[in-house]
Design a protein around this motif. Structure first.
Motif, PDB file in Angstrom:
ATOM      1  N   LEU A  81       0.836  -1.193   0.000  1.00  0.00           N
ATOM      2  CA  LEU A  81       0.000   0.000   0.000  1.00  0.00           C
ATOM      3  C   LEU A  81       0.882   1.259   0.000  1.00  0.00           C
ATOM      4  O   LEU A  81       0.623   2.210  -0.736  1.00  0.00           O
ATOM      5  N   ASP A 100       2.103   1.824  -3.419  1.00  0.00           N
ATOM      6  CA  ASP A 100       1.076   2.456  -4.260  1.00  0.00           C
ATOM      7  C   ASP A 100       1.113   3.971  -4.106  1.00  0.00           C
ATOM      8  O   ASP A 100       0.903   4.701  -5.069  1.00  0.00           O
ATOM      9  N   TYR A 136      -5.247  -6.725   1.959  1.00  0.00           N
ATOM     10  CA  TYR A 136      -4.706  -5.528   1.306  1.00  0.00           C
ATOM     11  C   TYR A 136      -5.842  -4.660   0.756  1.00  0.00           C
ATOM     12  O   TYR A 136      -5.867  -3.440   0.962  1.00  0.00           O
ATOM     13  N   GLU A 137      -6.789  -5.275   0.073  1.00  0.00           N
ATOM     14  CA  GLU A 137      -7.910  -4.527  -0.494  1.00  0.00           C
ATOM     15  C   GLU A 137      -8.746  -3.865   0.603  1.00  0.00           C
ATOM     16  O   GLU A 137      -9.200  -2.736   0.435  1.00  0.00           O
ATOM     17  N   LYS A 153      -6.800  -0.838   1.814  1.00  0.00           N
ATOM     18  CA  LYS A 153      -6.856   0.187   0.782  1.00  0.00           C
ATOM     19  C   LYS A 153      -8.224   0.885   0.765  1.00  0.00           C
ATOM     20  O   LYS A 153      -8.296   2.116   0.697  1.00  0.00           O
ATOM     21  N   SER A 160      -8.984   4.798   1.773  1.00  0.00           N
ATOM     22  CA  SER A 160      -9.654   5.685   0.826  1.00  0.00           C
ATOM     23  C   SER A 160     -10.919   6.287   1.449  1.00  0.00           C
ATOM     24  O   SER A 160     -11.175   7.488   1.307  1.00  0.00           O
TER      25      SER A 160
END
Length: 147
Positions: free
Chosen positions: A70, A73, A135-136, A139, A143
Motif C-alpha cells: 500500500l 502504491d 490488502y484490499e 486500501k 480511501s
C-alpha cells in the motif's frame, strides 16, 4: 514552537518522501500513512497465523506485506523482504534511497538487517487470496477515511 511527534518505526526520521498518488489527498508522507493506518490496522487485517497474538498495543503485528505494498502504491519505490525464521519475509519500503518500515514495531527491541534483502513482488504475495483481500480492505478503508 511545536514539538515534532516522535515515531518508533524503523526509518521514521527519513520517512519524508512525498506522495505520488492523488487517491489519498490527506496522505502526504509515510508519517501520515502510519498515523492513518494506526486507526485501521486490526485483527482482521493481521496475517491469520498471528491473529491469536494480535492486540491493540501491537497494531503492526502481521501487517507488513499489505502495508508495504500500500505504501508502494502511494509513494512508489520498491518493497524488500527480510527472511524470517519459518521462511516468511518481513516487508518494508525503499523509496529514493529512503528506507522505512511502517510495521517494524512488532519486533520490539529486535534489530533487523535492512541491507541486501531480496525485492518482493505483489504478484507473489497476493497469490494468497486472504492476503490480497486484507490488502484490499486496508486500501478501501484508507480511501474511505483519508481519501
Amino acid at each position: 514552537m511545536e514539538e515534532k511527534k516522535k515515531y518508533h518505526f524503523y526509518g521514521w526520521e527519513q520517512a519524508d518522501v512525498p506522495s505520488i498518488s492523488e487517491v489519498y489527498c490527506k496522505i502526504k508522507t509515510p508519517l501520515d500513512l502510519y498515523d492513518a493506518l494506526s486507526e485501521i490496522w486490526c485483527v482482521e487485517t493481521c496475517a491469520p497465523r498471528m491473529r491469536d497474538e494480535w492486540n491493540s498495543a501491537n497494531k503492526t503485528l502481521g501487517q507488513c506485506s499489505i502495508t508495504a505494498f500500500l505504501a508502494q502504491d502511494i509513494f512508489g519505490g520498491k518493497v524488500f523482504g527480510i527472511l524470517r525464521p519459518g521462511g516468511n519475509y518481513h516487508c518494508y519500503n525503499v523509496v529514493n534511497d529512503r528506507v522505512f518500515d511502517l510495521t517494524s514495531e512488532q519486533f520490539g527491541d529486535e534489530v533487523l538487517d535492512y541491507s541486501e534483502n531480496p525485492e518482493q513482488f505483489r504478484e507473489i504475495h497476493f497469490a494468497k487470496e486472504e492476503k490480497r483481500l486484507r490488502y484490499e480492505y486496508l486500501k478501501e478503508e484508507l480511501s474511505r477515511r483519508f481519501g
